[in-house]
Design a protein around this motif. Structure first.
Motif: not given
Lengths: 212, 212
Positions: B205-207, A189-191, B211-212, B155-156, A90, B159, A186-187, B163, B195
DNA sequence: GGGATTTCGTGAACAGCGTTCAAAAATCCT
DNA sequence: AGGATTTTTGAACGCTGTTCACGAAATCCC
């Protein structure tokens, strides 16, 4: 007298980068560079073969800076004792997003430049700079406890990079400015989440599977 | 007399697409179009506001064709009774790869076109065409037995699209021609496999995660 | 030091580009 | 038919990347 050859070259590149960043590829004009650098048009062609040559040189600097940003992000995490793969991936993605946002004109110009012609000539130097990034990602993946052979890990690193790259560049092509950042985050993080989980639960990966 | 206005417009677009496909953006010249279409330069500007307008129109056709290719691939699988998510996603990705290969100049030109300027004006029409693709992917994901809420599935889908797009476009920027196809296929297979596994084993899944 | 020689910066000139617009051709309308 | 209207035309404009003869400046060599 005041500036030697190399210094002027650097100055031209700095000017060119600003021009690209402000107005994209169309804004990189020989006469503008010459005027701002205080030299003549001819001298620009004395320092670089083409305007393409100028653009290539600017792109090299950008790729080096991007690589440095990635390496710095990793160094920062290491210093803070963070080894978690998810956090590292990330952080890398975040570094890339910040880099793109910091170069709103010159980075798209680099991408557009590579697409202009089917790259008849040497992409070697480009690739070398990008390999630097793949190495970083592959290193992070090696830190996780997925059991990946070298080849698969290499593929996975490139896949991750390409995916993040696709998300970022697709994300910034349209939509309102505010929604973009959220959607991209969001994308990403999902990835990353899905990728890690997929690698964890993935047995042997078929290298040449049945493609339907 | 021979051709009415709209027919000539179509002809211009067909010519423009060939030019773009053969030589990229730089090859789209008003005078060339006029000559090949048997009209004058001025008439080109009578039919379209700009050369950019011509390019935009060509791009619309490309996006429509891409959407049709995706839909056709899904229809084909349905007819053959194939509902497997992995196979459907691979088929979609494969359709995209084939589309890109079938448009070696005009598709990069579309991408470069979008990057030329920060898209000051309406990307609306573009987005509408792309949403068509997201819908297809989201539909495939809905066919799997992942428990995804609508938002996450959306979102998926985006993504996944981004990708694959990133993999394909990064893949074709350099390297030898033969290695490209293999590498792209491998990356796509890894992406899809990972995937699916990731979505299967993914809880909520966290929305907006940490994020560190 | 100073003539010869090489190197380098210069900007006018060229070809090509997108775009415009007054005039010509075509079309329409009564 | 013939005026009004629309459409087509291509010469012209301003801008572009790129070149290259020329002259200045630096370098070399004796």
């Amino acid at each position: 007298m005041a500036l030697d050859r190399e210094e002027i070259g650097e100055r031209v590149l700095a000017i060119a980068e600003v021009l690209l960043n402000e107005g994209g590829m169309d804004n990189l004009k020989a006469r503008t560079i010459a005027e701002q650098a205080g030299i003549s048009v001819g001298s620009v062609y004395n320092l670089f073969s083409d305007l393409d040559g100028v653009h290539r040189a600017v792109n090299m600097r950008l790729l080096e800076r991007l690589g440095a940003a990635g390496a710095a992000a990793m160094a920062d995490l290491s210093q803070r004792g963070i080894t978690d793969v998810r956090q590292r991936l990330l952080a890398l993605a975040s570094a890339y997003v910040r880099f793109v946002e910091a170069h709103p004109g010159s980075w798209p110009a680099l991408l557009a430049f590579n697409r202009r012609r089917p790259t008849l000539t040497e992409p070697d130097a480009y690739e070398a700079r990008l390999d630097q990034l793949f190495e970083i990602i592959a290193g992070v993946l090696a830190g996780g406890d997925f059991d990946l052979d070298d080849h698969t890990r290499r593929i996975a690193a490139r896949t991750l990079w390409s995916s993040v790259h696709g998300i970022v560049t697709s994300g910034y092509a349209g939509r309102s400015v505010r929604r973009q950042a959220d959607e991209i985050d969001q994308q990403i993080e999902l990835l990353v989440a899905v990728f890690i989980r997929g690698l964890e639960h993935g047995g042997a990966f078929a290298h040449a599977g049945t493609t339907a």
